[in-house]
Design an enzyme around this catalytic site. Structure first.
Site, PDB file in Angstrom:
ATOM      1  N   GLY A   1      11.954  24.410  20.491  1.00  0.00           N
ATOM      2  CA  GLY A   1      13.116  25.221  20.836  1.00  0.00           C
ATOM      3  C   GLY A   1      14.419  24.445  20.882  1.00  0.00           C
TER       4      GLY A   1
ATOM      5  N   TYR B   1       0.840   5.972   4.965  1.00  0.00           N
ATOM      6  CA  TYR B   1       1.861   5.836   5.991  1.00  0.00           C
ATOM      7  C   TYR B   1       2.379   4.397   6.019  1.00  0.00           C
ATOM      8  CZ  TYR B   1      -0.144  10.271   7.690  1.00  0.00           C
ATOM      9  OH  TYR B   1      -0.617  11.561   7.786  1.00  0.00           O
TER      10      TYR B   1
ATOM     11  N   PRO C   1       1.717  20.455  13.991  1.00  0.00           N
ATOM     12  CA  PRO C   1       1.393  21.593  14.858  1.00  0.00           C
ATOM     13  C   PRO C   1       2.609  22.150  15.600  1.00  0.00           C
ATOM     14  CG  PRO C   1       0.750  19.557  15.926  1.00  0.00           C
ATOM     15  CD  PRO C   1       1.160  19.190  14.525  1.00  0.00           C
TER      16      PRO C   1
ATOM     17  N   ALA D   1       5.544  22.331  13.959  1.00  0.00           N
ATOM     18  CA  ALA D   1       6.450  22.670  12.853  1.00  0.00           C
ATOM     19  C   ALA D   1       7.631  21.708  12.814  1.00  0.00           C
ATOM     20  CB  ALA D   1       6.917  24.117  12.958  1.00  0.00           C
ATOM     21  N   GLN D   2       7.296  20.401  12.884  1.00  0.00           N
ATOM     22  CA  GLN D   2       8.301  19.339  12.818  1.00  0.00           C
ATOM     23  C   GLN D   2       9.364  19.471  13.908  1.00  0.00           C
ATOM     24  OE1 GLN D   2       9.654  18.579   8.753  1.00  0.00           O
ATOM     25  NE2 GLN D   2       7.793  19.539   7.980  1.00  0.00           N
ATOM     26  N   GLY D   3       8.930  19.942  15.062  1.00  0.00           N
ATOM     27  CA  GLY D   3       9.816  20.030  16.216  1.00  0.00           C
ATOM     28  C   GLY D   3      10.452  21.387  16.441  1.00  0.00           C
TER      29      GLY D   3
ATOM     30  N   LEU E   1       9.128  24.243  17.137  1.00  0.00           N
ATOM     31  CA  LEU E   1       8.536  25.012  18.223  1.00  0.00           C
ATOM     32  C   LEU E   1       8.921  24.498  19.607  1.00  0.00           C
ATOM     33  CD1 LEU E   1       5.064  25.672  16.587  1.00  0.00           C
ATOM     34  CD2 LEU E   1       6.775  27.392  17.189  1.00  0.00           C
TER      35      LEU E   1
END
Length: 322
Positions: free
Chosen positions: A219, A64, A211, A213-215, A217
């Protein structure tokens, strides 16, 4: 925040949700370029909100920003008055195009970047290396015995490789405590490829990265598909973020919204809660945050309890992603 959990079969206790620190890469390198550079005050605000909400551990990596995430994390924790032992720090060694001897040869760089904090969990970032699992286990076990790290984990290891590493470490008297895997309601492959079942059998903690899904979820991209166009990095080109992908996941998002309303929560919080609750204590999650409000939302994810019916409904709608 829910009570602490054991990290694998170790004496380290962690909150169900930690903070993923990939976004502290300062925009450096191929991996770090996925995120815009965050100024130190913003990094400090994110870490402060995480700590205030009950998060006690942070996951970073050599890859990173070539150590810049480690440095940013250590600097912010220090400015916030934290001392070694106050928090749990996890980092990773990148094995690509390296021999196992690199693990020991680079540990000084990792400790220097994280100074004054030690390494509570040292992970092998990928299963691809110019080294056998046994050779890597030998190097990691040596670091534990020398007191340079506390525990050993892996990342992205298949069931076969995870079992091999577990056995190789066990021969040296060291447990494999974790396997960090991509896992979310939109990516449930580890439930069907043997990884999750083996982790439960061997007492290995699954650390779920991406967790949310890269934003997806949250919505927000379903509510406004144009949002993705302004995001830094390759997400805008991924199938799940295109119109067809958004429509495929919309039924799940609508259910998350419905359940979130019932709990005075957000869809992201419901998704994180499900991930950390559905499999007992086996799965913990490391969502990232680029703003203080994101971190505050993360820590609120374990502030309510999903009913058995809500857990089932979410599970059923996300089954297509197993």
């Amino acid at each position: 925040m829910e009570k602490l959990r054991k990290l694998g079969r170790s004496d380290i206790e962690i909150s169900p949700i930690g903070l993923g620190c990939w976004q502290f890469s300062a925009g450096v390198g191929l991996v770090g370029g996925f995120w815009e550079a965050l100024p130190p005050p913003v990094v400090e605000e994110i870490i402060d909100a995480s700590l205030q909400g009950g998060i006690n551990w942070f996951d970073t990596a050599e890859a990173y920003g070539n150590g810049r995430s480690e440095q940013a994390l250590a600097a912010a924790l220090t400015r916030l008055g934290k001392k070694p032992g106050d928090v749990v720090v996890a980092t990773k060694w990148l094995p690509v195009a390296r021999l196992a001897s690199s693990i020991g040869a680079t540990i000084g760089e990792r400790l220097s970047a994280l100074s004054p904090f030690g390494i509570d969990l040292h992970q092998i970032h990928q299963p691809y290396a110019f080294a056998t699992v046994d050779a890597q286990a030998e190097q990691m076990a040596k670091l534990v015995q020398e007191g340079k790290i506390r525990t050993v984990g892996v990342s992205n290891f298949s069931e076969k490789k995870m079992r091999a590493m577990h056995a190789a470490l066990a021969r040296r008297g060291v447990p494999l405590v974790s396997n960090q895997m991509q896992y979310s309601l939109l990516d449930r492959r580890l439930e069907s490829n043997g990884v999750l079942a083996a982790a439960k059998e061997l007492g290995i903690t699954i650390i779920a990265y991406s967790p949310l899904a890269q934003g997806l979820l949250s919505g927000k991209f379903h509510d406004d598909p144009s949002l993705i166009k302004s995001r830094v990095g390759p997400r805008k080109f991924l199938p799940n973020f295109r119109v067809k992908g958004l429509e495929k996941s919309r039924p799940l998002i609508e259910e998350l919204k419905k359940i979130a309303t019932a709990h005075g929560a957000t869809p992201s919080q419901v998704a994180l809660n499900w991930l950390c609750a559905f499999h007992g204590d086996t799965v913990v999650a490391i969502p990232g945050a680029t703003k203080r409000r994101h971190a505050e939302e993360n820590v609120g994810a374990m502030g309510f309890t999903l009913s058995a019916d809500e857990l089932r409904r979410i599970d059923e709608l996300s089954q297509r992603y197993r």
